[in-house]
Write an enzyme that holds these catalytic residues in place. Structure first.
Site, PDB file in Angstrom:
ATOM      1  CD  GLU A  38     -17.059 -14.762  26.259  1.00 20.67           C
ATOM      2  OE1 GLU A  38     -16.568 -14.952  25.151  1.00 20.67           O
ATOM      3  OE2 GLU A  38     -16.997 -13.675  26.869  1.00 20.67           O
ATOM      4  NE  ARG A 262     -13.651  -7.209  35.872  1.00 23.16           N
ATOM      5  CZ  ARG A 262     -13.735  -8.378  35.221  1.00 23.16           C
ATOM      6  NH1 ARG A 262     -12.819  -9.285  35.376  1.00 23.16           N
ATOM      7  NH2 ARG A 262     -14.708  -8.601  34.400  1.00 23.16           N
ATOM      8  CE  LYS A 272     -13.660 -15.917  31.473  1.00 24.51           C
ATOM      9  NZ  LYS A 272     -15.026 -16.203  31.082  1.00 24.51           N
TER      10      LYS A 272
END
Ligand code: ATP
Ligand code: MG
Length: 560
Positions: A38, A262, A272
């Site tokens: 993203e 992850r 982020k």
């Protein structure tokens, strides 16, 4: 310390096993993966692991990897991020087949939504998000049907078209899948597929005021691109059922989702959103601050792509979440830099040494030293040596303890690649601060031609005063004081290490450092690995310490 295995010892990871099986059975002749960031921030070390995985699989097996920007959220996305993401992937050493944007599929996704409505599998709901949440039920209790669930197909088509045409305000209506309000999987309880958002999009501008939710966009984009193995992180496991449901109901190309754990690294944050706070609140100088766990931060700090790929390779992939020790990342870069870095001498905190028996007429002789003893093709450089030198202040002690093998009154040390010297006299100013060390050198002890027969235990780095260049050195430490700032009580920013940056504005370097260029790496002897920082100007060279020569934190821990 994280477990260290060499790549040769590693067997196939679970995704490689799946893919080898798929290729063997003829299910696929070639595979296609994608990396789907993203564009709402810069990539970090966790993303590097996903990049190495996705691109690595199609390097190893026939097929390709797409770069797809998952830009379905108009509010947080920016073109700056798109460019940085591309730079970072290329710098890591990977190239994508197609550069794609989920937003390019908005028309197609809209058509998919119409298909679902026509099949009686989606409806427009006038409930607010609070009302929808209240009707969701709990994992142990079924939810309740929305009063709008039984709308006719015609009415749904009409309302959805009007949603698209901008007739309704944000949040007043959604399009929901009509699945099952008592499904054990909460995500299958009539998930929202589209929401109204009157917002400007970085690519589609003001064309749309309805945007697909993640579940309505991700699998459909995978399918449009014929992605065979869609790899995501574990939090998406519950989404897989919906991923499959949508593909099945839409009767489109069956991509499949696979999940891996992850990757989180200690003493930092990998999100982020949190990294953006550090930038906005000026805890760091930017996304590429060398203390940031971003790829651009690591690059600026002097990390090499090879070392990051090696790190990702060593941590491999797992099905369970775990915290990776940042010292493994440091280990990887240290190993690589040891092989490639040029050796140079820099004195951070100087004290002057005067060689009283060396000619006082300004004579300068050149001594030779290897650029890199680890590299068989290495060149030698010449270093000026003269009567007045700088050594590190901490390398001298007036009253040394027993095992101090550096310089002390009456004691001898070797100056790297040059001579053995002996300290004869300590000169102090009126405050008692040492200003000069008067020493004598042994002319017959020159490195490479030493006939003195004297063996000394200590070797010091040094620079010749007249030829030294003044540089700035920036030393970095971990950005956080605790292993997992995101899991601590209160705000993660309360756990920032206040001493994560130390600037030494006048260090003295041997003149060979003048030739350093931006991609060069060097080892300042006994100090660590360094690279040139982009803040360097005509007047001043500025160096970042990438990593120390040894794991200083391991020592701290042992000391307790
Ligand atoms: P963030 O919270 O940092 O924004 P994200 O998962 O929302 O992370 P995306 O841009 O959506 O970030 O991620 C792109 C890809 O990178 C996804 O496939 C995601 O699963 C993967 N990824 C993100 N963070 C990690 C991580 N820490 N470890 C491994 N893969 C990750
Ligand atoms: Mg995300």
């Amino acid at each position: 310390m994280a477990e260290i295995t060499t790549p040769e010892e590693k067997s196939l990871n679970f995704l490689e096993e799946i893919i080898e099986e798929d290729l063997k059975s003829g299910r696929y002749k070639t595979i296609a993966t994608r990396f789907p960031p993203e564009p709402n921030g810069y990539l970090h070390i966790g993303h590097a692991s996903s990049i190495c995985l996705n691109f690595g699989l199609t390097k190893k097996y026939p097929g390709y990897t797409n770069l797809r920007f998952d830009d379905t959220n108009p509010v947080t996305e920016e073109t700056e991020y798109v460019e940085s993401i591309k730079d970072d992937i290329r710098w890591l050493g990977f190239e994508w087949k197609n550069e794609l944007y989920a937003s390019d599929y908005f028309d197609q996704m809209y058509e998919f939504a119409i298909t679902l409505i026509k099949k009686g599998l989606a409806y427009v709901d006038d409930s607010t998000s609070e009302q929808i949440a209240a009707m969701k039920g709990t994992p142990t209790e079924p939810g309740k049907d929305s009063p709008f669930r039984t709308r006719s197909i015609e009415e749904n088509l009409d309302l959805f078209a009007r949603m698209k045409n901008g007739e309704f305000a944000d949040g007043t209506r959604t399009l929901r899948a009509k699945i099952d309000m008592s499904n054990a999987n909460m995500l299958m309880r009539d998930p929202v597929l589209y929401r109204i958002k009157h917002a400007h999009h970085h690519r589609t501008g003001d064309k749309w005021c309805i945007y697909p939710m993640y579940d309505m966009a991700h699998g459909q984009s995978d399918s449009i691109e014929h992605i065979t193995h869609s790899i995501c992180t574990l939090e998406f496991v519950p989404h897989r059922e919906l991923y499959d449901w949508l593909i099945e109901k839409l009767e489109i190309y069956p991509s499949h989702q696979y999940e891996f754990a992850r990757r989180n690294i200690n003493y930092t944050v990998t999100s982020k959103r949190k990294l953006l706070q550090l930038v906005n609140d000026k805890f760091v100088t930017g996304w590429d601050d060398p203390r940031m766990p971003t790829i651009s931060g690591l690059r600026r700090a002097g990390y090499t792509p090879e070392s990051i790929r090696e790190f990702c390779d060593r941590i491999g992939i797992a099905k369970r979440e775990n915290m990776i020790d940042v010292s493994l990342l440091e280990f990887c870069v240290r190993e690589h830099l040891n092989k490639i870095a040029l050796r140079r001498m820099v004195v951070f905190d100087p004290v002057k040494v005067v060689l009283t028996n060396y000619p006082a007429d300004g004579a300068v002789e050149m001594v030779k030293s290897e650029d890199n003893p680890e590299d068989p093709n290495t060149a030698h450089r010449e270093i000026p040596f003269s009567r007045e030198l700088y050594i590190e202040r901490e390398d001298f002690m007036e009253n040394p303890p027993k095992k101090f093998f550096r310089l002390a009154p009456g004691q001898m040390v070797r100056l790297k690649s040059a001579y053995i010297i002996k300290c004869d006299e300590v000169v102090k100013d009126s405050n008692g601060k040492i200003t000069e060390l008067h020493c004598s050198y042994l002319p017959e002890s020159k490195s490479g031609a030493d006939t003195s027969g004297i063996h000394v235990k200590g070797t010091l780095h040094w620079v010749s005063v007249a030829q030294a260049i003044s540089i700035e050195v920036r030393l970095y430490d971990r950005l956080f004081r605790v292993e997992n700032p995101a899991s601590e009580e209160g705000d993660f920013k309360d756990y920032i290490n206040p001493n994560s940056l130390q600037v030494i504005s006048t260090a003295f370097a041997e003149p060979a450092l003048k030739n350093m260029r931006f991609n060069d790496r060097c080892q300042f002897l006994r100090k660590g690995y360094f690279c040139l920082d982009k803040d360097t100007s005509e007047d001043k060279m500025i160096f970042n310490r990438t990593v120390t020569l040894k794991d200083t934190w391991a020592k701290e821990v042992k000391k307790g």
